[in-house]
Write an enzyme that holds these catalytic residues in place. Structure first.
Site, short mmCIF file in Angstrom:
data_model
loop_
_atom_site.label_atom_id
_atom_site.label_comp_id
_atom_site.label_asym_id
_atom_site.label_seq_id
_atom_site.Cartn_x
_atom_site.Cartn_y
_atom_site.Cartn_z
N GLN A 253 -12.14 -55.79 -51.14
CA GLN A 253 -12.79 -54.63 -51.76
C GLN A 253 -13.07 -53.56 -50.72
OE1 GLN A 253 -16.47 -55.45 -53.90
NE2 GLN A 253 -16.49 -53.39 -54.82
N HIS B 158 -14.42 -52.28 -59.95
CA HIS B 158 -13.18 -51.81 -60.58
C HIS B 158 -12.22 -52.97 -60.76
CE1 HIS B 158 -12.92 -51.36 -56.19
NE2 HIS B 158 -11.65 -51.65 -56.29
P1 AMP Z 1 -10.24 -52.08 -53.52
O1 AMP Z 1 -9.55 -52.14 -52.19
O2 AMP Z 1 -10.10 -53.30 -54.37
O3 AMP Z 1 -11.69 -51.65 -53.36
O4 AMP Z 1 -9.49 -50.96 -54.34
C1 AMP Z 1 -9.75 -49.60 -54.18
C2 AMP Z 1 -8.52 -48.89 -54.68
O5 AMP Z 1 -8.88 -47.54 -54.96
C3 AMP Z 1 -7.37 -48.85 -53.67
O6 AMP Z 1 -6.22 -49.41 -54.28
C4 AMP Z 1 -7.20 -47.36 -53.38
O7 AMP Z 1 -5.86 -46.99 -53.22
C5 AMP Z 1 -7.81 -46.72 -54.62
N1 AMP Z 1 -8.37 -45.39 -54.42
C6 AMP Z 1 -9.24 -45.01 -53.45
N2 AMP Z 1 -9.56 -43.72 -53.62
C7 AMP Z 1 -8.89 -43.28 -54.71
C8 AMP Z 1 -8.81 -42.03 -55.41
N3 AMP Z 1 -9.49 -40.96 -55.00
N4 AMP Z 1 -8.02 -41.96 -56.50
C9 AMP Z 1 -7.32 -43.04 -56.91
N5 AMP Z 1 -7.36 -44.24 -56.32
C10 AMP Z 1 -8.13 -44.36 -55.23
#
Ligand code: AMP
Ligand code: ZN
Length: 113
Positions: free
Chosen positions: A93, A99
């Site tokens: 995360q 999410h």
């Molecule tokens: P996690 O690593 O499980 O916390 O997932 C976070 C996800 O959010 C990652 O896959 C990122 O690529 C995505 N992410 C971060 N910032 C954004 C953003 N502004 N718009 C779309 N996706 C994002």
């Protein structure tokens, strides 16, 4: 929550490519997709991670899961997709707002890395 990127997306303060929205949920394309289909599903309520969800969030959690089902159908991947929640840094995360990742469009491996 100030300075929470997913709260800002849910509040339309910063742009994202939305695929689904209700009064309680928002879903959008991941900025750095790990599969041909990679959607992030978030509650508008700021919950840090699944392990911090409360009993009153149970219906909301169910709605997030049902949204995944609806989005998968809408994007034509209902037969094969993966739904992932990374809970905590060591689990992968990086954004501290609950999410689900909806991943599809390629062969998925097991066990995950
Ligand atoms: P996690 O690593 O499980 O916390 O997932 C976070 C996800 O959010 C990652 O896959 C990122 O690529 C995505 N992410 C971060 N910032 C954004 C953003 N502004 N718009 C779309 N996706 C994002
Ligand atoms: Zn947030």
């Amino acid at each position: 929550m100030a300075d929470c990127i997913f709260c800002k997306i849910a509040g339309h303060e910063i742009d994202a490519k939305l695929v689904h929205e209700t009064d309680e949920l928002t879903a959008f394309h991941d900025l750095n997709p790990q599969a041909p289909v990679h959607i992030i599903i978030v509650p508008k309520k700021h919950i840090v991670r699944l392990s911090q969800a409360a009993p009153e969030d149970v219906l909301l959690l169910g709605k997030m899961q049902y949204a995944a089902r609806e989005i998968a159908e809408k994007l034509g991947v209902a037969e094969n997709f993966r739904l992932v929640a990374n809970n905590g840094r060591k689990a992968g995360q990086s954004v501290d707002h609950l999410h689900y990742h909806l991943l599809a469009g390629r062969k998925m491996n097991w066990p995950p890395g």
